[in-house]
Design a protein around this motif. Structure first.
Motif, PDB file in Angstrom:
ATOM      1  N   SER A 211       0.839  -1.208   0.000  1.00 48.43           N
ATOM      2  CA  SER A 211       0.000   0.000   0.000  1.00 48.43           C
ATOM      3  C   SER A 211       0.872   1.255   0.000  1.00 48.43           C
ATOM      4  CB  SER A 211      -0.954   0.001   1.202  1.00 48.43           C
ATOM      5  OG  SER A 211      -0.302   0.356   2.417  1.00 48.43           O
ATOM      6  N   ARG A 212       2.026   1.192   0.643  1.00 42.08           N
ATOM      7  CA  ARG A 212       2.950   2.332   0.657  1.00 42.08           C
ATOM      8  C   ARG A 212       3.725   2.429  -0.657  1.00 42.08           C
ATOM      9  NH1 ARG A 212       7.965   2.229   4.773  1.00 42.08           N
ATOM     10  NH2 ARG A 212       6.293   2.309   6.352  1.00 42.08           N
ATOM     11  N   LEU A 213       4.343   1.328  -1.067  1.00 40.52           N
ATOM     12  CA  LEU A 213       5.231   1.365  -2.232  1.00 40.52           C
ATOM     13  C   LEU A 213       4.470   1.664  -3.513  1.00 40.52           C
ATOM     14  CD1 LEU A 213       7.416  -1.764  -1.352  1.00 40.52           C
ATOM     15  CD2 LEU A 213       7.991   0.638  -0.973  1.00 40.52           C
ATOM     16  N   ALA A 214       3.318   1.026  -3.682  1.00 40.81           N
ATOM     17  CA  ALA A 214       2.545   1.250  -4.905  1.00 40.81           C
ATOM     18  C   ALA A 214       1.925   2.646  -4.913  1.00 40.81           C
ATOM     19  CB  ALA A 214       1.465   0.174  -5.043  1.00 40.81           C
ATOM     20  N   MET A 215       1.479   3.132  -3.762  1.00 43.71           N
ATOM     21  CA  MET A 215       0.956   4.497  -3.694  1.00 43.71           C
ATOM     22  C   MET A 215       2.054   5.506  -4.028  1.00 43.71           C
ATOM     23  SD  MET A 215      -0.606   6.641  -0.464  1.00 43.71           S
ATOM     24  CE  MET A 215       1.019   6.729   0.303  1.00 43.71           C
ATOM     25  N   ASN A 216       3.260   5.269  -3.522  1.00 40.80           N
ATOM     26  CA  ASN A 216       4.370   6.168  -3.839  1.00 40.80           C
ATOM     27  C   ASN A 216       4.599   6.246  -5.339  1.00 40.80           C
ATOM     28  OD1 ASN A 216       4.806   6.721  -1.144  1.00 40.80           O
ATOM     29  ND2 ASN A 216       6.600   5.412  -0.939  1.00 40.80           N
ATOM     30  N   GLU A 217       4.636   5.095  -5.991  1.00 35.60           N
ATOM     31  CA  GLU A 217       4.876   5.103  -7.425  1.00 35.60           C
ATOM     32  C   GLU A 217       3.714   5.728  -8.185  1.00 35.60           C
ATOM     33  OE1 GLU A 217       6.846   4.558 -11.073  1.00 35.60           O
ATOM     34  OE2 GLU A 217       7.498   4.724  -8.976  1.00 35.60           O
ATOM     35  N   GLY A 218       2.495   5.464  -7.742  1.00 32.90           N
ATOM     36  CA  GLY A 218       1.352   6.108  -8.368  1.00 32.90           C
ATOM     37  C   GLY A 218       1.445   7.620  -8.304  1.00 32.90           C
ATOM     38  N   SER A 219       1.902   8.132  -7.159  1.00 32.43           N
ATOM     39  CA  SER A 219       2.038   9.577  -7.003  1.00 32.43           C
ATOM     40  C   SER A 219       3.149  10.138  -7.891  1.00 32.43           C
ATOM     41  CB  SER A 219       2.317   9.927  -5.538  1.00 32.43           C
ATOM     42  OG  SER A 219       1.266   9.503  -4.700  1.00 32.43           O
ATOM     43  N   TRP A 220       4.279   9.441  -7.950  1.00 35.54           N
ATOM     44  CA  TRP A 220       5.354   9.874  -8.843  1.00 35.54           C
ATOM     45  C   TRP A 220       4.854   9.967 -10.280  1.00 35.54           C
ATOM     46  CZ3 TRP A 220      10.422  11.508  -8.549  1.00 35.54           C
ATOM     47  CH2 TRP A 220      11.036  11.477  -7.294  1.00 35.54           C
ATOM     48  N   TYR A 224       4.863  13.814 -11.000  1.00 37.83           N
ATOM     49  CA  TYR A 224       6.191  14.122 -11.534  1.00 37.83           C
ATOM     50  C   TYR A 224       6.287  13.769 -13.016  1.00 37.83           C
ATOM     51  CZ  TYR A 224      11.286  14.380 -11.957  1.00 37.83           C
ATOM     52  OH  TYR A 224      12.571  14.715 -12.354  1.00 37.83           O
ATOM     53  N   TYR A 225       5.846  12.552 -13.357  1.00 36.05           N
ATOM     54  CA  TYR A 225       5.967  12.104 -14.751  1.00 36.05           C
ATOM     55  C   TYR A 225       4.726  12.410 -15.585  1.00 36.05           C
ATOM     56  CZ  TYR A 225      10.169   9.709 -13.189  1.00 36.05           C
ATOM     57  OH  TYR A 225      11.414   9.427 -12.667  1.00 36.05           O
ATOM     58  N   LYS A 226       3.633  12.825 -14.923  1.00 33.09           N
ATOM     59  CA  LYS A 226       2.398  13.216 -15.613  1.00 33.09           C
ATOM     60  C   LYS A 226       1.842  12.082 -16.475  1.00 33.09           C
ATOM     61  CE  LYS A 226       3.192  17.436 -14.096  1.00 33.09           C
ATOM     62  NZ  LYS A 226       2.455  17.988 -12.944  1.00 33.09           N
ATOM     63  N   ASN A 227       1.905  10.869 -15.960  1.00 33.71           N
ATOM     64  CA  ASN A 227       1.414   9.698 -16.683  1.00 33.71           C
ATOM     65  C   ASN A 227       0.248   9.102 -15.898  1.00 33.71           C
ATOM     66  OD1 ASN A 227       1.009   7.116 -17.833  1.00 33.71           O
ATOM     67  ND2 ASN A 227       3.138   7.038 -18.530  1.00 33.71           N
ATOM     68  N   ASN A 228      -0.962   9.528 -16.225  1.00 33.92           N
ATOM     69  CA  ASN A 228      -2.135   9.117 -15.458  1.00 33.92           C
ATOM     70  C   ASN A 228      -2.454   7.635 -15.609  1.00 33.92           C
ATOM     71  OD1 ASN A 228      -2.433  11.692 -14.489  1.00 33.92           O
ATOM     72  ND2 ASN A 228      -4.079  12.251 -15.901  1.00 33.92           N
ATOM     73  N   GLU A 229      -2.143   7.075 -16.765  1.00 38.42           N
ATOM     74  CA  GLU A 229      -2.417   5.655 -16.971  1.00 38.42           C
ATOM     75  C   GLU A 229      -1.580   4.800 -16.026  1.00 38.42           C
ATOM     76  OE1 GLU A 229      -2.228   2.250 -20.518  1.00 38.42           O
ATOM     77  OE2 GLU A 229      -1.823   4.358 -20.969  1.00 38.42           O
ATOM     78  N   ARG A 230      -0.302   5.117 -15.928  1.00 34.95           N
ATOM     79  CA  ARG A 230       0.551   4.359 -15.015  1.00 34.95           C
ATOM     80  C   ARG A 230       0.218   4.695 -13.564  1.00 34.95           C
ATOM     81  NH1 ARG A 230       4.364   1.332 -16.949  1.00 34.95           N
ATOM     82  NH2 ARG A 230       5.493   1.328 -14.955  1.00 34.95           N
ATOM     83  N   ALA A 231      -0.143   5.934 -13.298  1.00 30.92           N
ATOM     84  CA  ALA A 231      -0.550   6.294 -11.942  1.00 30.92           C
ATOM     85  C   ALA A 231      -1.721   5.436 -11.498  1.00 30.92           C
ATOM     86  CB  ALA A 231      -0.908   7.777 -11.883  1.00 30.92           C
ATOM     87  N   LYS A 232      -2.703   5.306 -12.358  1.00 33.92           N
ATOM     88  CA  LYS A 232      -3.887   4.515 -12.024  1.00 33.92           C
ATOM     89  C   LYS A 232      -3.518   3.064 -11.758  1.00 33.92           C
ATOM     90  CE  LYS A 232      -8.541   3.442 -13.687  1.00 33.92           C
ATOM     91  NZ  LYS A 232      -9.502   3.600 -14.806  1.00 33.92           N
TER      92      LYS A 232
END
Length: 603
Positions: A211-220, A224-232
């Protein structure tokens, strides 16, 4: 759940010993006989994996080794200021710096050996469990690496010393690395045992960290990278993992705030998903309390910015709270008008022992020790030197609840289901309803009103790029996890390092409120200044008889200096770490190319 300390060091598993190689990969000193004989029982695999507990679950550290420990390891954020010069972001490529792959190498050995040598030794269930444990730790380490460096070389197997092309391979794109991480975390969520004994990582521990690691990457990806598909993609994994923990019913919010950090025994505590146990009998001790026991002088302390961020007990920000003294920042008033976590985190009188802020951090100090020292006594041997034995939270249920509600709110901005009042009640309001310590109640501390989705605080200081809901969720996280592991990491993943710019935010250069004439008249001297609520700075002037009466405000050491510019500077990217010039030159000397980190000069 406590962290197991019986780290296996027998010769049969000598392959876990690693020689240092600063340049690229730390490579193990293997002997064929040891490697051939080690992978014969499940207990051997368990003992091999135990070494990662203290690597990844630091807690309060051990002895004087507290570099990544709670409080000691997280003094660089907008929560803390230093007396004089502030801590700085890297502003130039260093001479020598690069990632460490010692854990990756070791973990890949474990995965390889379980996969290729133990399929006939282990049951299918045990085989999948240990593959899941290995892949969980591998994903954990790669998550740390990409958050520091972005693109990093990816290895999913042990690399031999003569595989030069592999050792000097190019950096793997971050997205490719994190796709492997996603697969590893997903596998671990499905295959690690639900229960592997009270001292061992189980599926709920894995899920909490996912829940921490995946949320962190979703936020990045989102900010930061402005990639909503990968964020989701990563937010959905984080949400699934957090829901697994919540739905288990194994954890709850039942302990007053400070007791989670000051207990001598966290065994059976339902607030803890994972904790690190300390015990004088086996000489496993730490030093965090010795450095912050109210008797030691500290040169860093909380910022005014942090103090102002605490919500009032009526659920409103101080600027528009209905509480009459909400704009009174004396500590006695803050204790009674602010969220209970304020009183649980700080000493309730200005302290000259904290020369940066005059507001002493006592979140990790047992109340009885705080009271004894405040009354003129000594902390005592258990709270001095390397003699501390309080257990350390590693993963708390409250964090998982905050990960869950933040992830839900982020997914709602990406087309997901809107956050409901029931969601807020299940997470933030559940945390706010935790019990209060009797000592806190005696001081006038009260519970904070529940958050109401239709009546969110109207904060004039809100970042206009952030919705009121997400702003308040982030505030809750800041109050709940102050001086733990996450604040700087949070600012980076939200792409909000501008909050640490002291020129934009002068509240980062002052600390707690002090009425010097009333509370600390003996400390009125050159070097003292205060900041009024309107931002006006008053500097003490011994030649002015009216000056002492003016020394009533947020304490600011007169020589505090702004943080050097780090944003919008050519060839400076504070979000990601550069690799060193020596390493780039060494690659080149070997006939290979090591690209510099994004945003840093390539030559």
């Amino acid at each position: 759940m406590k962290i197991k300390y019986s780290i296996f060091v027998a010769a049969a598993l000598a392959l876990s010993s690693l020689s240092s190689c600063e340049k690229f990969l730390d490579r193990p000193m293997l002997t064929k006989a040891d490697d051939d004989n080690a992978w014969t029982t499940e207990e051997n695999v368990r003992l091999y994996a135990n070494k990662y507990y203290t690597d990844f679950f630091v807690g309060y550290g051990k002895g004087f080794d507290n570099g990544d420990a709670l409080l000691a390891g997280y003094t660089f954020s907008d929560d803390l200021l230093f007396q004089g010069n502030q801590s700085q972001f890297t502003r130039a490529v260093p001479v020598s710096q690069i990632w460490s792959y010692s854990n990756i190498r070791s973990i890949n050995i474990m995965i390889d050996r379980v996969q290729n040598r133990m399929s006939s030794v282990l049951s299918e269930e045990a085989f999948n469990h240990w593959m899941g444990i290995g892949r969980f730790f591998r994903a954990f380490r790669y998550s740390q690496l990409v958050q520091s460096y972005g693109d990093v070389p990816y290895y999913d197997r042990p690399v031999d010393i003569d595989e030069t092309d592999e050792l000097y391979k190019k950096r793997t794109p971050r997205n490719e690395v994190m796709d492997h991480v996603y697969d590893d975390l997903s596998f671990a969520l499905e295959n690690v045992r639900l229960n592997d004994g009270v001292q061992n990582v189980n599926r709920y521990v894995v899920a909490g960290f996912v829940s921490r690691l995946a949320m962190n990457e979703g936020s990045w990806q989102r900010y930061y990278y402005k990639n909503n598909e990968r964020a989701k993609k990563f937010f959905e994994l984080a949400l699934r993992a957090a829901e697994m923990v919540i739905a288990s019913g194994k954890y709850d919010i039942v302990t007053d705030y400070r007791s989670q950090f000051t207990s001598e025994n966290l065994a059976g505590n339902k607030d803890m998903i994972l904790y690190r146990q300390y015990d004088d009998a086996v000489d496993v001790k730490h030093t965090i309390l010795s450095l912050h026991n109210l008797a030691e002088n500290i040169t860093y302390g909380p910022t005014t910015d942090l103090v102002k961020s605490y919500i009032c007990i009526d659920g409103k920000v101080w600027q528009n709270s209905d509480l009459a003294p909400a704009s009174d920042f004396t500590l006695d008033s803050l204790v009674k008008t602010r969220d209970s976590r304020f009183e649980a985190t700080f000493h309730t009188d200005p302290s000259i022992r904290n020369r940066a802020s005059y507001l002493y951090i006592t979140k990790f100090l047992p109340r009885e020790v705080q009271n004894r020292v405040a009354s003129g006594g000594a902390p005592g041997v258990p709270y001095s030197g390397a003699n501390n034995t309080t257990d350390a939270p590693v993963l708390r249920y409250a964090e998982v609840l905050l990960n869950w509600i933040e992830t839900k709110a982020e997914l709602a901005t990406l087309g997901g289901v809107a956050v409901s009042q029931a969601d807020i009640d299940r997470s933030i309001n559940k945390i706010r309803l935790r019990p209060l310590a009797a000592e806190a109640i005696a001081k006038g501390v009260k519970m904070t009103a529940p958050m109401k989705l239709g009546e969110l605080p109207q904060d004039a200081e809100r970042d206009v790029q952030v919705s009121s809901l997400i702003w308040e969720i982030r505030r809750e996280r800041r109050m709940e996890m102050t001086f733990e592991h996450s604040r700087l990491a949070d600012l980076k993943r939200w792409s909000k390092l501008q909050y640490m710019d002291t020129q934009q935010n002068p509240d980062l250069l002052s600390g707690g409120w002090v009425n010097f004439l009333k509370e600390l008249p003996a400390d009125l001297k050159t070097g003292v200044s205060v900041v009024k609520l309107n931002g006006q700075i008053e500097v003490f002037n011994a030649a002015d008889p009216d000056s002492p009466a003016k020394m009533n405000g947020f304490y600011r050491y007169v020589e505090n200096a702004d943080r050097l510019p780090f944003l919008n500077q050519a060839n400076v990217n504070p979000y990601l770490s550069p690799v060193g010039r020596n390493q780039i030159a060494e690659y080149e000397a070997k006939g290979y190319v090591l690209d510099q980190t994004q945003g840093w000069p390539q030559n």
